[in-house]
Scaffold this motif. Structure first.
Motif, mmCIF file in Angstrom:
data_model
loop_
_atom_site.group_PDB
_atom_site.id
_atom_site.type_symbol
_atom_site.label_atom_id
_atom_site.label_comp_id
_atom_site.label_asym_id
_atom_site.label_seq_id
_atom_site.Cartn_x
_atom_site.Cartn_y
_atom_site.Cartn_z
ATOM 1 N N GLU A 130 -0.863 6.583 10.179
ATOM 2 C CA GLU A 130 -0.026 6.235 8.890
ATOM 3 C C GLU A 130 0.972 6.917 8.565
ATOM 4 O O GLU A 130 1.125 8.233 8.773
ATOM 5 N N ASP A 162 -5.799 -1.713 14.054
ATOM 6 C CA ASP A 162 -5.517 -0.379 13.664
ATOM 7 C C ASP A 162 -6.178 0.540 14.796
ATOM 8 O O ASP A 162 -5.738 1.612 14.760
ATOM 9 N N THR A 165 0.844 3.798 1.823
ATOM 10 C CA THR A 165 1.066 4.264 3.163
ATOM 11 C C THR A 165 0.941 3.049 4.150
ATOM 12 O O THR A 165 0.137 2.135 3.747
ATOM 13 N N VAL A 166 1.492 3.071 5.167
ATOM 14 C CA VAL A 166 1.515 1.950 6.248
ATOM 15 C C VAL A 166 1.135 2.393 7.518
ATOM 16 O O VAL A 166 1.408 3.755 7.856
ATOM 17 N N LYS A 167 0.417 1.562 8.486
ATOM 18 C CA LYS A 167 0.397 1.829 9.715
ATOM 19 C C LYS A 167 1.757 2.154 10.595
ATOM 20 O O LYS A 167 2.822 1.641 10.205
ATOM 21 N N SER A 176 -3.179 1.673 16.835
ATOM 22 C CA SER A 176 -2.039 2.150 15.791
ATOM 23 C C SER A 176 -2.194 3.694 15.908
ATOM 24 O O SER A 176 -3.298 4.076 16.177
ATOM 25 N N GLY A 224 -2.143 -2.721 4.874
ATOM 26 C CA GLY A 224 -1.468 -1.530 5.246
ATOM 27 C C GLY A 224 -0.462 -1.582 6.526
ATOM 28 O O GLY A 224 -0.127 -0.811 7.031
ATOM 29 N N HIS A 225 0.132 -3.169 6.721
ATOM 30 C CA HIS A 225 0.875 -3.220 7.865
ATOM 31 C C HIS A 225 2.270 -3.473 7.405
ATOM 32 O O HIS A 225 2.638 -4.170 6.341
ATOM 33 N N THR A 267 0.663 -1.379 0.102
ATOM 34 C CA THR A 267 -0.067 -0.218 0.045
ATOM 35 C C THR A 267 0.850 1.352 -0.059
ATOM 36 O O THR A 267 1.941 1.341 0.264
#
Length: 560
Positions: A533, A527, A207-209, A530, A242-243, A205
């Protein structure tokens, strides 16, 4: 020599259990009279069943039904005489033996469970479903195919014997090779020491967490149970959500690792991996995920970190992982002083314990499914089940170093030191109660390795917020439970620190079942824990000493 002839199990331990049972039964006239009465009652029930079956047009009268997990008599042919008589008499006899091996005053709980367990194994051997002349499904198949099923079964037997004589395979099936058909999520090995390779997976993705995930699998298995085929890979699922994901791949130890300790696994495993993940991503906190024994190891590491003021963990996720071994389930039947003495001698001689030495014990835990039903299917019906990725992974076994495995069995299974506050790291005791990070725990309903009520004790032992999931399936299949998997359901408990602790059976009786996989519930939980992002981190970091070494799945997972 003894271990080789007894599938790695101690006959001395078994003999002591049978002796305890027999001597106390011989001194219990009340129990003897009760068993005689129950025997007469079962004879009367069976006579009534025969009379009712002879009179009934459809022959479907029954005086006893199999347990829900017993599928040996599911074929419609078992509903008609004489096969219904075979199955009903066997089930009544099985029930009587359960009564005979339990409830005898003076017999220790451990010995009672052993005798009851082994009596079931003996009875399973003589089940009418195991013999062609008394199994209606085999007779029906033989008539349909003119005996060709026995020819195919003999060929299956020859193939299995050839495989056994040729020795164990070097790895998984050629149809499911790590890096080709399984363990194919793109990534790089960014760190290697004498015990682990650390795999970093490529982002999927934009962006990521902000907080990366570190997965600590069990060292008794190859890590790719969590990265099987693309459609059921938990790691691929996390990357797609997205991790940033890192996973430990354990070395398959040999003789030269005989003196590697449990603390070496902690220090060179999750602790070294945490250093690498933090250096590569720059994140102050990391989500820790542990599966099976990896969850136990991660819990030890988390308790030691909490004691020492190390706050790098953002959360804990523990899958089918025990920290209290007071009720370890039927696998605990094979762990006592006599059994450990035998295993320690074997490991001292060889330098490690090959998982195949305990394969007999694990198969006995589910002998109906893993031994006798396979015998009927392969050799009497002539079927050869198609290999799948989970079966291929299960055959790709690993070894355990002598010192580490002896430490693990004695300190956890036998003495339960971790739950009792006696386990020491760095010379000082650690306490699970010191863990304060949010925790997500998963247990499976039919787990024979980590029974769900044992895993549920996390809710009582950790002084933190815990979300607990109970899903259907077994130790492996319940965890590899991708969205869209048919027939999956789960229950979810959200227990907040300070609330009254729930009773496991009372909770399951009232908790609603939710359809589908538990994976989305877990990723939603991640999520919520977290902090936002960020742009994906680099693949490795050469300036910090973590340059990419090779493509995933790396070298250690391919070691025979």
């Amino acid at each position: 020599m003894l271990a080789s002839s007894s599938m790695g199990m101690s006959p001395i331990s078994l003999l002591a259990a049978w002796q305890d049972w027999l001597l106390h039964l011989s001194l219990a006239p009340g129990k003897q009279a009760e068993l005689a009465l129950k025997g007469l009652e079962k004879i009367q029930r069976f006579r009534g069943f025969l009379a009712a079956s002879a009179a009934a047009a459809d022959g479907r009268a029954a005086c006893i039904t199999p347990l829900p997990q017993d599928r040996r008599f599911a074929h419609p042919g078992w509903q008609s005489l004489p096969f219904s008589a075979f199955s009903q008499s066997f089930l009544l006899w099985q029930q009587w033996w359960h009564n005979a091996t339990t409830g005898i005053a003076g017999v220790s709980g451990k010995h009672e469970r052993l005798v009851e367990f082994y009596s079931r194994q003996v009875l399973d051997m003589v089940s009418p479903s195991n013999f062609p002349a008394t199994n209606p499904e085999v007779i029906e198949r033989t008539m349909q195919e003119g005996g060709a099923n026995f020819v195919a079964g003999f060929q299956n037997l020859l193939a299995d014997l050839t495989d056994h004589l040729d020795g164990p395979p070097d790895g998984a099936s050629d149809a499911f090779r790590p890096g080709h058909e399984v363990a194919v999520t793109p990534g790089e090995v960014v760190f290697r020491n004498e015990l682990i390779e650390l795999i970093q997976y490529r982002p999927a993705t934009g962006t990521v967490k902000a907080e990366p995930i570190l997965i600590v699998p069990a060292w008794i298995m190859k890590y790719y149970i969590l990265d099987l085929s693309p459609e059921n890979s938990l790691i691929r699922h996390l990357v797609g959500q997205g991790h940033t994901v890192f996973c430990i791949s354990w070395r398959n130890p040999g003789r030269e690792q005989r003196d590697v300790s449990f603390d070496d696994y902690r220090r060179l495993g999750p602790m070294a991996a945490l250093d690498a993940v933090q250096a590569i991503t720059g994140s102050a906190t990391i989500h820790g995920v542990g599966y099976c024994l990896g969850g136990t190891l991660l819990s030890v590491a988390a308790a030691a970190m909490a004691r020492d003021g190390d706050d790098r963990l953002a959360s804990l996720s523990l899958f089918a992982a025990q920290v209290d071994f007071d009720e370890p389930g039927e696998i605990g039947l094979f762990i006592d002083e006599s059994q450990l003495a035998l295993l320690e001698d074997v490991m001292w001689s060889e330098g490690y314990l090959d998982q195949r030495r305990m394969a007999g014990a694990f198969r006995m835990l589910r002998s109906q499914d893993l031994v006798w039903s396979r015998l009927v299917s392969r050799y009497l019906l002539g079927d050869r089940p198609e290999l799948n990725d989970l079966m291929a992974w299960n055959a790709d076994s690993t070894r355990m170093p002598y010192r580490m495995h002896a430490d693990y069995l004695r300190q956890f299974f036998l003495n339960n030191d971790l739950a009792q506050g006696r386990f020491r790291v760095g010379g000082r005791a650690i306490h699970l109660e010191d863990i304060r990070v949010p925790t997500f725990a998963v247990a499976t309903e039919t787990d024979h390795v980590a029974p769900w009520r044992s895993v549920f004790k996390l809710v009582h032992l950790l002084n933190t917020d815990i979300d607990f999931v109970l899903t259907n399936g077994g130790h492996n299949a319940g965890i590899v439970s991708e969205p869209g998997h048919p027939g999956r359901v789960y229950r979810l408990l959200s227990h907040r620190d300070g609330q009254p602790h729930p009773d496991p059976d009372g909770w399951t009786a009232s908790a609603p079942k939710q359809p589908g996989s538990w994976w989305p519930a877990w990723t939603d939980w991640l999520d919520r824990h977290s902090s936002g992002e960020v742009a994906p981190p680099p693949m490795g970091r050469a300036d910090a000493g973590y340059a990419p070494l090779c493509a995933a799945p790396g070298h250690y997972v391919l070691q025979p």
